[in-house]
Design a protein around this motif. Structure first.
Motif, PDB file in Angstrom:
ATOM      1  N   ASP A  74      45.445  27.223 -15.330  1.00  0.00           N
ATOM      2  CA  ASP A  74      45.066  26.297 -16.407  1.00  0.00           C
ATOM      3  C   ASP A  74      43.643  25.784 -16.232  1.00  0.00           C
ATOM      4  O   ASP A  74      42.966  25.461 -17.216  1.00  0.00           O
ATOM      5  N   ASN A  75      43.184  25.712 -14.981  1.00  0.00           N
ATOM      6  CA  ASN A  75      41.833  25.204 -14.718  1.00  0.00           C
ATOM      7  C   ASN A  75      40.750  26.225 -15.029  1.00  0.00           C
ATOM      8  O   ASN A  75      39.569  25.870 -15.117  1.00  0.00           O
ATOM      9  N   TYR A  76      41.150  27.501 -15.188  1.00  0.00           N
ATOM     10  CA  TYR A  76      40.154  28.562 -15.320  1.00  0.00           C
ATOM     11  C   TYR A  76      40.219  29.291 -16.664  1.00  0.00           C
ATOM     12  O   TYR A  76      39.563  30.325 -16.838  1.00  0.00           O
ATOM     13  N   GLU A 111      47.185  27.026 -11.125  1.00  0.00           N
ATOM     14  CA  GLU A 111      45.737  26.825 -11.110  1.00  0.00           C
ATOM     15  C   GLU A 111      45.058  27.524 -12.274  1.00  0.00           C
ATOM     16  O   GLU A 111      43.914  27.207 -12.617  1.00  0.00           O
ATOM     17  N   SER A 170      36.634  26.591  -6.771  1.00  0.00           N
ATOM     18  CA  SER A 170      36.362  25.930  -8.049  1.00  0.00           C
ATOM     19  C   SER A 170      35.982  26.963  -9.093  1.00  0.00           C
ATOM     20  O   SER A 170      35.782  28.149  -8.791  1.00  0.00           O
ATOM     21  N   GLY A 171      35.865  26.493 -10.331  1.00  0.00           N
ATOM     22  CA  GLY A 171      35.443  27.381 -11.394  1.00  0.00           C
ATOM     23  C   GLY A 171      34.077  27.975 -11.125  1.00  0.00           C
ATOM     24  O   GLY A 171      33.831  29.157 -11.380  1.00  0.00           O
TER      25      GLY A 171
END
Length: 253
Positions: free
Chosen positions: A104-106, A102, A44-45
């Protein structure tokens, strides 16, 4: 390999962190490379941020055995050289992702880390195994070239540029190369000088056959009136023939 090509030498490493300085003592640029694996399930971030902050925490750790800065300072030959460290050190964080989507999530996380004003400049470099494997193959197949030339050749690929711009080549080696140029400060792009591009007019003329070129010449240069050209044809043109030829000319344009 990139560091080697620019004269940087590995002077210290511990687990997933490496320190480089240039063999030329007149070049006062220093780099900590902190490799981060973010491919595990449930990443996760928050967990990635914790890994990114670990380097910062260890850089100034109160426990001498863990204090990276003190270990690096001990590598310098004298105090005057060591004094240049704090204002000339950068950290590069290559982050291995399972899937480049992934990223884009970070994006907010990356911005937060890179804009931090403490201790050193930061550059976050996301990548995947697919990208690095493809790049290693290209380097292996071009052993006669330097790393900087190989990367510049890849960056000069115009088709790959448009594919990436249209989101057709996500997770490509081209995408990785562009990130390398934007995230590694000393990496220099060798611009490939192109010949003066052929004019659109000339390209159109080259693509036309002999008959269509005659009509193109009429329209563009007004060399003859249309009726005179028709009379010059060996066979009489019907209205349908003329309409067809004009349609073909328009499609070529």
């Amino acid at each position: 390999m990139v560091f080697d090509d620019y004269g940087y030498v590995k002077r210290w490493d511990c687990e997933n962190t490496v320190f480089y300085m240039n063999a030329n003592k007149d070049i006062a640029n220093y780099f900590l490379v902190n490799y981060i694996d973010a491919t595990s399930e449930g990443e996760s971030g928050d967990s990635i941020l914790e890994k990114l902050k670990a380097l910062e925490n260890n850089y100034t750790d109160e426990i001498a055995e863990k204090n990276i800065r003190k270990k690096i300072l001990g590598l310098f030959e004298n105090d005057s050289l060591a004094a240049q460290l704090d204002k000339n050190i950068s950290a590069i964080y290559p982050i291995k992702l399972k899937n480049i989507n992934e990223l884009d999530n970070y994006k907010n996380l990356i911005y937060y880390v890179e804009e931090s004003p403490y201790f050193f400049r930061r550059f976050v470099l996301p990548y995947t195994d697919k990208q690095t494997d493809e790049l290693k193959t290209i380097i292996s197949d071009n052993k006669e070239k330097t790393i900087r030339d190989i990367l510049s050749d890849l960056a000069n690929d115009e088709d790959a540029y448009f594919d990436l711009a249209e989101h057709k080549s996500i997770n490509s080696v081209y995408e990785l190369v562009i990130r390398l140029f934007s995230k590694i400060p000393f990496l220099q792009y060798n611009f490939k000088a192109e010949q003066k591009p052929m004019s659109i007019e000339k390209r159109i003329e080259n693509s036309l056959d002999e008959v269509l070129f005659k009509y193109h010449d009429i329209v563009v240069n007004e060399n003859k009136d249309l009726e005179a050209m028709i009379l010059k044809e060996d066979t009489e043109l019907t209205d349908a023939d003329l309409e067809r030829k004009i349609d073909e000319l328009v499609r070529e344009v």
